[in-house]
Design a protein around this motif. Structure first.
Motif, PDB file in Angstrom:
ATOM      1  N   TYR B 218      -4.359  34.910  27.923  1.00 11.48           N
ATOM      2  CA  TYR B 218      -4.913  33.931  26.983  1.00 11.48           C
ATOM      3  C   TYR B 218      -3.955  33.558  25.870  1.00 11.48           C
ATOM      4  N   ASN B 219      -2.863  34.324  25.734  1.00 12.48           N
ATOM      5  CA  ASN B 219      -1.908  33.981  24.674  1.00 12.48           C
ATOM      6  C   ASN B 219      -1.345  32.566  24.827  1.00 12.48           C
ATOM      7  N   ILE B 220      -1.229  32.067  26.072  1.00 13.78           N
ATOM      8  CA  ILE B 220      -0.701  30.695  26.215  1.00 13.78           C
ATOM      9  C   ILE B 220      -1.700  29.663  25.675  1.00 13.78           C
ATOM     10  N   ILE B 221      -2.986  29.993  25.761  1.00 12.20           N
ATOM     11  CA  ILE B 221      -4.032  29.127  25.198  1.00 12.20           C
ATOM     12  C   ILE B 221      -3.981  29.222  23.671  1.00 12.20           C
ATOM     13  N   GLU B 222      -3.891  30.463  23.187  1.00 13.63           N
ATOM     14  CA  GLU B 222      -3.865  30.692  21.731  1.00 13.63           C
ATOM     15  C   GLU B 222      -2.648  30.046  21.075  1.00 13.63           C
ATOM     16  N   ASP B 223      -1.492  30.144  21.738  1.00 11.26           N
ATOM     17  CA  ASP B 223      -0.272  29.554  21.173  1.00 11.26           C
ATOM     18  C   ASP B 223      -0.421  28.043  21.009  1.00 11.26           C
ATOM     19  N   LEU B 224      -0.992  27.396  22.016  1.00 12.21           N
ATOM     20  CA  LEU B 224      -1.171  25.943  21.933  1.00 12.21           C
ATOM     21  C   LEU B 224      -2.181  25.598  20.829  1.00 12.21           C
ATOM     22  N   ALA B 225      -3.268  26.370  20.761  1.00 11.75           N
ATOM     23  CA  ALA B 225      -4.272  26.137  19.707  1.00 11.75           C
ATOM     24  C   ALA B 225      -3.642  26.318  18.328  1.00 11.75           C
ATOM     25  N   ASP B 226      -2.807  27.342  18.183  1.00 17.35           N
ATOM     26  CA  ASP B 226      -2.130  27.579  16.903  1.00 17.35           C
ATOM     27  C   ASP B 226      -1.226  26.411  16.538  1.00 17.35           C
ATOM     28  N   ALA B 227      -0.471  25.927  17.525  1.00 20.78           N
ATOM     29  CA  ALA B 227       0.448  24.817  17.266  1.00 20.78           C
ATOM     30  C   ALA B 227      -0.318  23.589  16.776  1.00 20.78           C
ATOM     31  N   LEU B 228      -1.555  23.436  17.253  1.00 21.54           N
ATOM     32  CA  LEU B 228      -2.374  22.279  16.873  1.00 21.54           C
ATOM     33  C   LEU B 228      -3.206  22.562  15.616  1.00 21.54           C
ATOM     34  N   GLY B 229      -3.182  23.800  15.144  1.00 23.20           N
ATOM     35  CA  GLY B 229      -4.048  24.192  14.038  1.00 23.20           C
ATOM     36  C   GLY B 229      -5.510  24.159  14.462  1.00 23.20           C
ATOM     37  N   GLY B 230      -5.753  24.449  15.712  1.00 21.09           N
ATOM     38  CA  GLY B 230      -7.109  24.322  16.241  1.00 21.09           C
ATOM     39  C   GLY B 230      -7.723  25.650  16.659  1.00 21.09           C
ATOM     40  N   ALA B 231      -8.836  25.560  17.397  1.00 20.22           N
ATOM     41  CA  ALA B 231      -9.575  26.747  17.815  1.00 20.22           C
ATOM     42  C   ALA B 231      -9.451  26.959  19.315  1.00 20.22           C
ATOM     43  N   VAL B 232      -9.775  28.168  19.733  1.00 22.87           N
ATOM     44  CA  VAL B 232      -9.743  28.551  21.139  1.00 22.87           C
ATOM     45  C   VAL B 232     -11.158  28.517  21.709  1.00 22.87           C
ATOM     46  N   GLY B 233     -11.309  27.850  22.858  1.00 24.58           N
ATOM     47  CA  GLY B 233     -12.601  27.829  23.534  1.00 24.58           C
ATOM     48  C   GLY B 233     -12.460  28.394  24.936  1.00 24.58           C
ATOM     49  N   ASP B 299      -9.060  11.574  29.151  1.00 29.56           N
ATOM     50  CA  ASP B 299      -8.232  10.466  28.690  1.00 29.56           C
ATOM     51  C   ASP B 299      -6.807  10.612  29.215  1.00 29.56           C
ATOM     52  N   TYR B 300      -6.313  11.849  29.198  1.00 31.41           N
ATOM     53  CA  TYR B 300      -4.971  12.128  29.706  1.00 31.41           C
ATOM     54  C   TYR B 300      -5.030  13.387  30.553  1.00 31.41           C
ATOM     55  N   GLY B 301      -4.260  13.383  31.639  1.00 36.48           N
ATOM     56  CA  GLY B 301      -4.247  14.571  32.471  1.00 36.48           C
ATOM     57  C   GLY B 301      -2.842  14.907  32.920  1.00 36.48           C
ATOM     58  N   ILE B 302      -2.616  16.190  33.152  1.00 38.00           N
ATOM     59  CA  ILE B 302      -1.357  16.609  33.760  1.00 38.00           C
ATOM     60  C   ILE B 302      -1.694  17.451  34.979  1.00 38.00           C
ATOM     61  N   VAL B 303      -1.165  17.039  36.134  1.00 36.48           N
ATOM     62  CA  VAL B 303      -1.356  17.826  37.334  1.00 36.48           C
ATOM     63  C   VAL B 303      -0.235  18.850  37.360  1.00 36.48           C
ATOM     64  N   GLY B 304      -0.592  20.098  37.140  1.00 38.89           N
ATOM     65  CA  GLY B 304       0.447  21.126  37.115  1.00 38.89           C
ATOM     66  C   GLY B 304      -0.134  22.491  36.821  1.00 38.89           C
ATOM     67  N   ASP B 305       0.745  23.486  36.867  1.00 36.22           N
ATOM     68  CA  ASP B 305       0.352  24.873  36.644  1.00 36.22           C
ATOM     69  C   ASP B 305       0.347  25.162  35.144  1.00 36.22           C
ATOM     70  N   ILE B 306      -0.760  25.666  34.632  1.00 38.04           N
ATOM     71  CA  ILE B 306      -0.849  25.901  33.174  1.00 38.04           C
ATOM     72  C   ILE B 306       0.208  26.883  32.673  1.00 38.04           C
ATOM     73  N   PHE B 307       0.596  27.825  33.544  1.00 38.07           N
ATOM     74  CA  PHE B 307       1.580  28.836  33.097  1.00 38.07           C
ATOM     75  C   PHE B 307       2.953  28.203  32.882  1.00 38.07           C
ATOM     76  N   ASP B 308       3.159  27.065  33.523  1.00 40.71           N
ATOM     77  CA  ASP B 308       4.413  26.338  33.377  1.00 40.71           C
ATOM     78  C   ASP B 308       4.260  25.264  32.281  1.00 40.71           C
ATOM     79  N   VAL B 309       3.140  24.520  32.324  1.00 41.34           N
ATOM     80  CA  VAL B 309       2.964  23.350  31.455  1.00 41.34           C
ATOM     81  C   VAL B 309       2.627  23.732  30.005  1.00 41.34           C
ATOM     82  N   LEU B 310       1.722  24.694  29.829  1.00 39.73           N
ATOM     83  CA  LEU B 310       1.252  24.987  28.466  1.00 39.73           C
ATOM     84  C   LEU B 310       2.364  25.408  27.498  1.00 39.73           C
ATOM     85  N   PRO B 311       3.251  26.356  27.887  1.00 41.86           N
ATOM     86  CA  PRO B 311       4.315  26.733  26.946  1.00 41.86           C
ATOM     87  C   PRO B 311       5.208  25.540  26.576  1.00 41.86           C
TER      88      PRO B 311
END
Ligand SMILES: Cc1cc2nc3c(=O)[nH]c(=O)nc-3n(C[C@H](O)[C@H](O)[C@H](O)COP(=O)(O)OP(=O)(O)OC[C@H]3O[C@@H](n4cnc5c(N)ncnc54)[C@H](O)[C@@H]3O)c2cc1C
Ligand SMILES: Nc1ncnc2c1ncn2[C@@H]1O[C@H](COP(=O)(O)O)[C@@H](O)[C@H]1O
Lengths: 249, 322
Positions: B218-233, B299-311
């Protein structure tokens, strides 16, 4: 301890919703109706409290004759008694529903009334507090943990960013949130037995309609749906779109 | 319509963002219907009340009492209803947050008013309000009209925009008539989820789905949320697996959210999940299956692996945000 559980009959949450020909209600064709998922938590909690403290569990629904199916589910789960307050049409006005349940509650004087957090059809978010106000009782909404003593209860309630602990004397009304318990699945013999049990029926008392629904539409906003690949350029393009077009970062 | 009353809630030295949203909606309706607006804040400070002026509210009443400990929904309902009567307000607006959803229906009974909860639009035509409210967990919406003389609405948080509109705010004090008997339901303690932003309060949310495979990822989710100043769902699949707490679940039996940006990572887009996010302004989906249903509702989508795309996405967002 006598407990009243309010049960709403709703489309299974996996149902696809289509608007009916009157443009005000959904097209019921092909829809499977179930006990409102939050009301399963309410009924389960009531049954567990009965096991602990004794007493009787009554389940009530305000609805059309079609509602007997969910009343049978309530019996199969273990309710002692079910009451169908029959209305001609599917009720949409919360005040009308609450008024009718309040009348029944005055007759059976429950120590505790359990509702669900919301009924996932009209998502009216008000039965618990309206009913409590009509009966001059305290109430706690969105309860995910409950302790009931002889004359008071302590409830944990979900709020934004945390939880509140609320105390209130009995009789009291609470609305159930996911997490309160794990509802049981009725066993086949209980389902069979429930088919033979009586459903008490009475006619709903009419009351003024305080809110009128004039039109139903599908909410889903048309989304443009720009689909990109996982290339570095496309990821950069997504960030640009979010930054410059959508202006959300 | 004669007059609008708005129920206000405070946080630290100001009001809650949800209260500013309701003020903005109320002042706009009031302008269209040529009526006045007053706010009521229970047990707040003058400093908190004054901030209502930043969003165009010029009159706030502070109702001070000491019968309930931290808070009591039953006492609050009595105070708001009495205040509406005293002020001659026939329309009361609440935020549809946990407090508003609990108190507003009680006030509706006291004022014999029709009440529409969780509104996402309030349209005024010749002094008459038509509310738009989601039903069936957000799969549809209805137009609702109140038939009674008094009317009450609660507004879904994050949907109405709080518009800055500086004005001078006059603050009045009143002593409501409440007794211990009115405060039967009493909050005895409040626990905050330490240091974590709640999905209901965030303007950006990143949610993970079953494709995250293990809680330690879940750290890859948390890192993206942190970068956005947002929350984790999280999707229900993730919550049911015990990887994340239920407080993070988004959807029909989780939380209904309406952030400016919602990012669904490895979530298929089941109807029950989508129901909780329909009023989000922008939805982004990242999924390795190009046929995942979520791609037809984003609205926008990326077809790809989250472990590659999210970081990579996290790095690029950090660069843009500086
Ligand atoms: C009564 C009821 C209420 C419900 N309420 C809710 C609710 O409130 N919220 C909710 O979310 N659900 C709810 N559900 C459950 C819902 O039906 C779905 O089962 C759930 O949303 C699925 O979660 P998911 O998308 O994470 O998992 P899945 O449907 O299993 O989807 C996983 C997705 O991840 C993708 N994926 C896998 N690995 C990767 C990777 N490495 N990179 C990119 N993509 C990847 C897959 O292609 C797939 O699309 C409810 C169901 C019922 C019956
Ligand atoms: N027609 C109904 N009959 C019985 N109980 C109901 C009915 N409608 C709502 N309820 C109860 O009130 C709760 C909250 O519903 P609502 O306020 O309508 O969203 C539901 O979870 C039920 O417990």
């Amino acid at each position: 301890m006598n407990i009243l559980v309010c049960i709403s009959r709703v489309p299974d949450t996996a149902s696809r919703i289509l608007i009916g020909s009157d443009s005000k209600t959904i097209d019921p064709a092909g829809i499977k109706y179930v006990v409102n998922p939050y009301d399963e938590f309410g009924l389960e909690e009531a049954l567990r409290l009965r096991t602990k403290n004794g007493g009787e569990v009554t389940a009530v629904t305000v609805g059309t004759a079609a509602s007997t199916d969910v009343m049978r589910t309530a019996l199969a789960m273990g309710a002692d008694k079910v009451v169908l307050i029959k209305s001609e049409n599917e009720p949409t006005d919360s005040f009308y529903v609450a008024k009718n349940i309040a009348e029944l509650a005055k007759e059976i004087s429950p120590d505790l009334i359990l509702c669900g957090r919301q009924s996932v059809d009209y998502d009216s978010f008000q039965m618990t507090s309206v009913l409590a106000e009509l009966l001059d009782m305290p109430s706690v909404s969105i309860v995910s943990a409950l302790t009931v003593d002889s004359d008071k209860l302590t409830a944990e309630r979900d709020i934004e960013g945390g939880k509140e602990t609320v105390e209130a004397p009995l009789p009291c009304i609470i609305s159930a949130q996911k997490g309160l318990n794990e509802p049981r699945y009725p066993k086949l013999p209980d389902i069979m037995k429930a088919k033979r049990k009586a459903i008490e029926e009475r006619d709903a008392i009419p009351s003024e309609e305080r809110v009128t629904i004039s039109e139903m539409s599908i909410l889903s906003k048309q989304r443009v749906g720009t689909i990109l690949s996982d290339s570095d350029e496309d990821i950069a393009e997504l960030v640009r779109l979010l930054h410059e077009d959508a202006k959300v970062i | 319509m004669k007059k609008i009353l708005v129920y206000l809630e405070a946080q630290k030295d100001a009001l809650k963002r949800s209260s500013y949203e309701v003020i903005s909606a109320a002042t706009q309706i009031a302008a269209e219907a040529s009526v006045s607006v007053t706010g009521v804040l229970v047990n707040g400070t003058e400093q908190q009340a004054k901030t209502a002026g930043e969003y165009g509210l010029t009159d706030v009443i502070i109702a001070k009492h000491n019968v309930a400990g931290i808070y009591s929904s039953t006492a609050t309902a009595k105070i708001v209803a009495d205040c509406a009567k005293a002020e001659g307000a026939d329309c009361v607006l609440f935020s549809g947050n946990a407090a508003g959803l609990e108190v507003a229906p009680r006030v509706s009974v006291k004022l014999e008013a029709g009440y529409v909860a969780d509104c996402v639009e309030l349209n005024v035509d010749g002094g008459t309000i038509t509310a738009l409210k989601p039903v069936y967990g957000g799969k549809a919406a209805v137009k609702a009209k109140v038939n009674t003389e008094n009317q009450i609405y609660s507004l879904r948080p994050n949907v109405f925009t709080a518009k800055a509109n500086p004005a001078d705010c006059a603050v009045r004090e009143m002593s409501p008539e409440v007794s211990a008997d009115d405060a039967k339901a009493q909050v005895t303690s409040v626990t905050k989820n330490e240091g974590k932003l709640d999905v209901l309060e965030a303007d950006a949310i990143v949610s993970g789905g079953r494709g995250i495979k293990a809680p330690e990822n879940y750290n890859i989710i948390e890192d993206l949320a942190d970068a956005l100043g947002g929350a984790v769902g999280a999707s229900r699949a993730v919550v049911d697996a015990g990887w994340r707490p239920h407080s993070e679940q988004v959807g029909q039996t989780g939380k209904t959210v309406a952030p400016s940006l919602y990012i669904a990572a490895a979530i298929s887009g089941a109807v029950q999940h989508m129901a909780g996010i329909t009023t989000s302004k922008f939805i982004v989906a990242i999924n390795k299956d190009k046929d995942a249903p979520i791609f037809s509702a984003c609205d926008y989508g990326i077809v790809g692996d989250i472990f590659d795309v999210l970081p990579k996405l996290t790095e690029k967002i950090k660069a843009v945000k500086g």
